[in-house]
Enzyme design. Structure first.
Site, PDB file in Angstrom:
ATOM      1  N   CYS A  56      -5.838  10.305   0.462  1.00 16.10           N
ATOM      2  CA  CYS A  56      -5.167  10.468   1.761  1.00 16.10           C
ATOM      3  C   CYS A  56      -3.669  10.184   1.755  1.00 16.10           C
ATOM      4  CB  CYS A  56      -5.848   9.614   2.824  1.00 16.10           C
ATOM      5  SG  CYS A  56      -5.542   7.836   2.653  1.00 16.10           S
ATOM      6  N   CYS A 102      -9.723   2.070   0.432  1.00 17.79           N
ATOM      7  CA  CYS A 102      -8.540   2.444   1.200  1.00 17.79           C
ATOM      8  C   CYS A 102      -8.862   2.240   2.676  1.00 17.79           C
ATOM      9  CB  CYS A 102      -8.186   3.906   0.934  1.00 17.79           C
ATOM     10  SG  CYS A 102      -6.857   4.534   1.986  1.00 17.79           S
ATOM     11  N   CYS A 127      -8.474  -4.566  -9.574  1.00 15.95           N
ATOM     12  CA  CYS A 127      -8.781  -3.697 -10.714  1.00 15.95           C
ATOM     13  C   CYS A 127      -9.091  -2.313 -10.139  1.00 15.95           C
ATOM     14  CB  CYS A 127      -9.975  -4.297 -11.449  1.00 15.95           C
ATOM     15  SG  CYS A 127     -10.440  -3.466 -12.937  1.00 15.95           S
TER      16      CYS A 127
END
Length: 139
Positions: A56, A102, A127
């Site tokens: 995005c 996200c 990570c």
């Protein structure tokens, strides 16, 4: 789960994600897969800039917080701000870990680990799969 400050939550069907993302990107970002260690483009990357969500475009991490953890994936000690990512418990693969998503599109990015003695200001290691990121070099 709220979107990052100043953004609107991205909501697409899985078919739309499949059309937008490549096979490996879709597997990691939408299905929670993990790329093989030391295979990603950003493992040893040192370019100054920011790292966006490949799905995005939300800015997630900055190069100033990237460090060499030698774990096989790009590692950061802090997201750009607390609204950029969402963390949640992940009990998959017979382990208890903390998954990183996200905040804007809820794509899987990787995992965050704490208390492992990292020589960083936060003692954390985000990570993150390289395929989940896009590097935007500083101008």
């Amino acid at each position: 789960m709220e979107p990052a400050a100043g953004s609107t939550r991205v909501a697409k069907s899985e078919q739309q994600w499949k059309e937008q993302l490549g096979t490996e990107e879709y597997a990691v970002l939408r299905q929670g897969a993990t790329e093989p260690p030391f295979s990603g483009a950003y493992v040893n990357e040192n370019t100054v800039g920011s790292y966006e969500c490949r799905a995005c475009g939300t800015e997630l991490f900055r190069s100033e917080t990237k460090f060499a953890s030698h774990c096989g994936w790009p590692s950061f000690y802090d997201p750009r701000d607390s609204d950029a990512v969402i963390v949640r418990e992940d009990r998959g693969m017979g382990m208890v870990r903390t998954e990183v998503l996200c905040a804007n599109c809820h794509s899987h990015l990787g995992h965050v680990f704490s208390g492992e003695g990292y020589d960083t200001p936060t003692d954390q290691r985000y990570c993150i799969n390289s395929v989940a990121l896009r590097l935007v070099p500083a101008e």
